[in-house]
Design a protein around this motif. Structure first.
Motif, short mmCIF file in Angstrom:
data_model
loop_
_atom_site.label_atom_id
_atom_site.label_comp_id
_atom_site.label_asym_id
_atom_site.label_seq_id
_atom_site.Cartn_x
_atom_site.Cartn_y
_atom_site.Cartn_z
N ILE A 1 -6.60 6.57 7.29
CA ILE A 1 -6.19 5.34 6.63
C ILE A 1 -6.26 5.47 5.11
O ILE A 1 -5.35 5.04 4.40
N GLU A 2 -7.34 6.07 4.61
CA GLU A 2 -7.50 6.23 3.17
C GLU A 2 -6.43 7.13 2.57
O GLU A 2 -6.01 6.95 1.43
N ASN A 3 -5.97 8.12 3.35
CA ASN A 3 -4.95 9.05 2.87
C ASN A 3 -3.55 8.65 3.30
O ASN A 3 -2.61 9.45 3.19
N ALA A 4 -3.39 7.42 3.80
CA ALA A 4 -2.07 6.97 4.23
C ALA A 4 -1.12 6.88 3.05
O ALA A 4 -1.48 6.40 1.97
N SER A 5 0.11 7.32 3.25
CA SER A 5 1.13 7.22 2.21
C SER A 5 1.77 5.83 2.20
O SER A 5 2.35 5.43 1.19
N GLN A 6 1.68 5.11 3.32
CA GLN A 6 2.30 3.80 3.41
C GLN A 6 1.44 2.76 2.70
O GLN A 6 0.22 2.92 2.55
N GLN A 7 2.09 1.66 2.30
CA GLN A 7 1.42 0.64 1.53
C GLN A 7 0.83 -0.46 2.39
O GLN A 7 -0.16 -1.10 1.99
N THR A 8 1.41 -0.72 3.57
CA THR A 8 0.95 -1.81 4.41
C THR A 8 0.58 -1.31 5.80
O THR A 8 1.04 -0.25 6.23
N LEU A 9 -0.21 -2.10 6.51
CA LEU A 9 -0.66 -1.73 7.85
C LEU A 9 0.51 -1.61 8.84
O LEU A 9 0.56 -0.63 9.60
N LYS B 1 0.65 6.26 -4.84
CA LYS B 1 1.52 6.23 -3.67
C LYS B 1 2.95 5.97 -4.12
O LYS B 1 3.20 5.08 -4.93
N ILE B 2 3.86 6.75 -3.55
CA ILE B 2 5.29 6.54 -3.79
C ILE B 2 5.94 6.29 -2.44
O ILE B 2 5.98 7.18 -1.59
#
Length: 701
Positions: free
Chosen positions: A66-74, A657-658
């Motif tokens: 979760i901390e390394n997720a590239s996405q912005q929302t759940l 994050k991009i």
């Protein structure tokens, strides 16, 4: 031809079933010198276990993921997983419009995928989606995805499976606090505060977030706040916890955009950020209190959960001349008992549980916010009470073979009433007729039977079959339609038949020192599926639908690299029925992409540097009201690239994050506009390239 295709599909399924199941921590590779394998806690059958041996079919997304997720929302993060799609994503900001769909249910995906927070269902008993904005990614400890199961343990709505979101809590012996701030595209800015003070037997955890963004489109400004307080006491035998949460959201709603190529308005000339609904808005306020008491006596474990939740949802649609206020109150009590038969059958257990839930939903409507305060024109009330008893046994028959058998019986009582004020102002000066009071009592059964066999220490096979159910929610039983004979609006309560679903799946999982492979083949047959009939514009029971599919996951990791790839194929079909005189047999169910492919890569250095990216492809899909597959246009396929870069400096961390780095123009929801022309449709454009910078600092241990 249809018979030949079905025969080929059966042959393919038979072959693939020898090569497939969903990856779970039970299949994790053994430790090697370069890797640190941490103990995994997971909720199995509503009981927490560490490194469980019966976690087949459950995928766990950890804090690190979760901390390394590239996405912005759940919702976007979940949609990157195998077999999951994102529908009704109107604004791309993770609000309550977004719906997560597991295994191809399309527009009713979130009605067939049960979403839980800490084991408690959070979706209201209506057609609104989960309020995702109340669950920031930074507040989550782990996520558990149970595909194809959950009907016995959790009840209605777990047709395709469940998603259990476990939020962060206090950790024994820790005293720390963190502050995190974010800024980025579209004027986005947020502030998160976290505090954790815990001793050996008790602790307090607090979390707060304030989030503001103008978002991608005009009239799409969003303001939200989230707060959580958690207290836990844990002894050797007994444990007690209380959690209090509150969330507030204010959102401007820009509406859809119209495309009419035959009328001289192709999609290329559309201003994707524009809005023709500049006065529309919604608000959503919610409060929740959860209590949990547990006792652990050697082989016996008793857990008693109590939950109370209220929400206030308001929506103004100026074009419809309607302001709707929905007030929901929900009580839930869930005691359950587990007995571990360590002395007679090591690795086996028996579970017995009771669920009681009561929903009270009041929907008041007016022509605008001002007339709501003075004289609303109608109020509909729907009360629903569910009582269920369930039992499940997990038996380890031999060192290599284990079985699961579970049953559930649930009774639901519903009462719906309606009041119309004839002296009030009505939309478009029409007259509304109050719906007649109706009641309904339904009884439903669910079952699950499964076998697990260890071919070798690192090769596991799984086969299971189950029956689940779903009952129409309050929005689906309420009908408001214009009567051409009387030129009045007839309001009715139309109770539907319960939906019954039968799921069959097989698979295999293989793990090595650094690699893992898993896959599942499944078939889902549903009778009386509850869906909207776009011709009659009323919810109804579709006779028979079927989903067949394949889900694959492959991964490899070392001390510095974590590489993975997912593939899912879903064949969603109507098997019977007709709409507007057109047979639906062998037609695709709308809003379901047949193919999804994902690739993910993470590089972690020993100096706190993390670089990652996610590339996800989603195939085209039929528009939401194109049940007959005759419109001639589909929602186009799209490919999204999300990038993540972070660096830690002791207690300080900074991340970039991009999202949609390839700057694709895409959308996931569209509807054929029959009134504007044969080639016209309406859609909700989603954001192009955006960037977000996060910085955080942690105090204490």
């Amino acid at each position: 031809m249809a018979i030949e295709r079905q025969s080929r599909m059966r042959q393919i399924s038979l072959v693939l079933s020898l090569l497939s199941t969903t990856y779970s921590p039970a299949f994790a590779e053994p430790a090697v010198t370069e890797l640190e394998i941490k103990p995994v806690t997971i909720t199995i059958n509503r009981f927490d276990e560490t490194n469980p041996s019966n976690a087949r079919g459950i995928e766990v997304l950890t804090t690190e993921d979760i901390e390394n997720a590239s996405q912005q929302t759940l919702p976007e993060f979940l949609a990157s997983r195998s077999g999951l799609s994102l529908t009704n994503n109107f604004f791309g900001n993770g609000t309550q419009s977004a719906a997560v769909d597991l295994r191809g249910f399309g527009s009713v995906g979130d009605e067939n995928t049960l979403v839980l927070v800490n084991g408690v269902r959070i979706k209201n008993n209506d057609l609104s989606s989960v309020n995702w904005s109340s669950i920031p990614l930074s507040s989550i400890e782990r996520i558990e995805i149970g595909r194809g199961s959950g009907g016995v343990i959790y009840g209605g709505g777990a047709t395709a499976g469940y998603i259990n979101i476990i939020t962060k809590r206090q950790q024994p012996g820790q005293k720390n606090a963190s502050i995190e701030t974010e800024m980025g595209s579209y004027g986005t800015r947020s502030l998160n505060l976290t505090g954790n003070v815990a001793g050996d037997q008790a602790g307090i955890f607090v979390y707060a977030q304030r989030y503001n963004s103008d978002n991608y489109r005009e009239n799409n400004e969003e303001r939200r706040s989230v707060a959580k307080f958690d207290y836990q006491w844990y002894g050797e035998v007994n444990a007690f916890s209380v959690s209090v949460g509150s969330d507030r959201q204010s959102l401007r709603t820009p509406g859809d955009l119209g495309v009419n190529p035959d009328g001289g308005v192709p999609i290329a000339v559309i201003d994707r950020k524009s809005s023709d609904s500049i006065n529309d808005f919604s608000t959503l306020d919610g409060d929740v209190v959860n209590l949990s008491v547990s006792q652990d006596w050697n082989s016996w474990t008793l857990v008693e959960d109590f939950s109370y939740r209220v929400s206030d949802s308001r929506l103004f649609a100026e074009g419809n001349q309607e302001f709707s206020v929905i007030e929901t109150e929900m009580w839930q009590i869930s005691p359950r008992l587990k007995y571990e038969t360590a002395a007679t059958l090591p690795g086996s257990d028996f579970i017995l549980g009771l669920d009681w839930a009561n929903w009270d939903r009041v929907n008041t409507r007016a022509t605008d916010p001002n007339t709501f305060l003075t004289r609303p024109f109608a109020t509909a009330n729907l009360d629903q009470t569910n009582v269920a008893l369930y039992a499940q046994t997990n038996v380890r028959l031999t060192d290599k073979l284990a079985s699961t058998v579970g049953v559930r019986h649930e009774k639901q009582d519903s009462e719906a009433s309606d009041v119309v004020d004839p002296a009030a102002s009505f939309p478009f000066a029409t007259t509304n007729n109050a719906a007649t009071t109706r009641t309904q009592t339904v009884k439903n059964n669910a079952y699950e039977v499964g076998l697990e066999y260890a071919i070798a220490d690192n090769i596991q096979m799984v086969a299971r079959t189950n029956r689940s159910f779903r009952v129409a929610n309050s929005d689906e039983v309420f009908l408001s339609a214009f009567n051409l004979g009387t030129f009045e609006i007839d309001r009715q309560f139309v109770f539907l038949e319960p939906q019954k679903t039968y799921t069959h799946e097989m698979g295999v999982a293989v793990s090595g020192e650094r690699s893992r492979f898993s896959g599942t083949v499944f078939q889902i047959d549903t009778k009386n599926e509850i869906r909207l009939d776009p011709v009659a514009f009323a919810n109804t029971n579709f006779p028979v639908t079927q989903r067949r599919g394949l889900e694959l996951q492959v991964g490899w990791r070392s001390a510095t690299w974590d590489l993975s790839s997912t593939y899912s194929y879903t064949q969603p079909k109507f098997l019977q029925g007709e709409r507007g005189g057109v047979a639906l047999a062998d037609k695709d169910i709308p809003l379901v992409p047949r193919t999804k492919v994902g690739m993910s890569a993470r590089f972690t250095s020993g100096t706190g540097f993390v670089l990652g990216g996610d590339l996800n492809y989603t195939s085209d899909q039929f528009m939401t009201n194109d049940e007959t597959n005759s419109f001639g246009r589909k929602i186009p396929s799209y490919t999204l690239l999300d990038l993540h870069l972070s660096k830690s400096y002791g207690a300080f961390n900074v991340a970039l994050k991009i999202n949609n780095a390839l700057d694709r123009e895409y959308f996931t929801f569209a509807v054929n506009s029959t009134a504007a022309g044969n080639d016209a449709f309406n859609f909700y454009p989603l954001p192009e390239r955006s960037a977000f910078l996060t910085a955080s600092y942690t105090f204490g241990n």
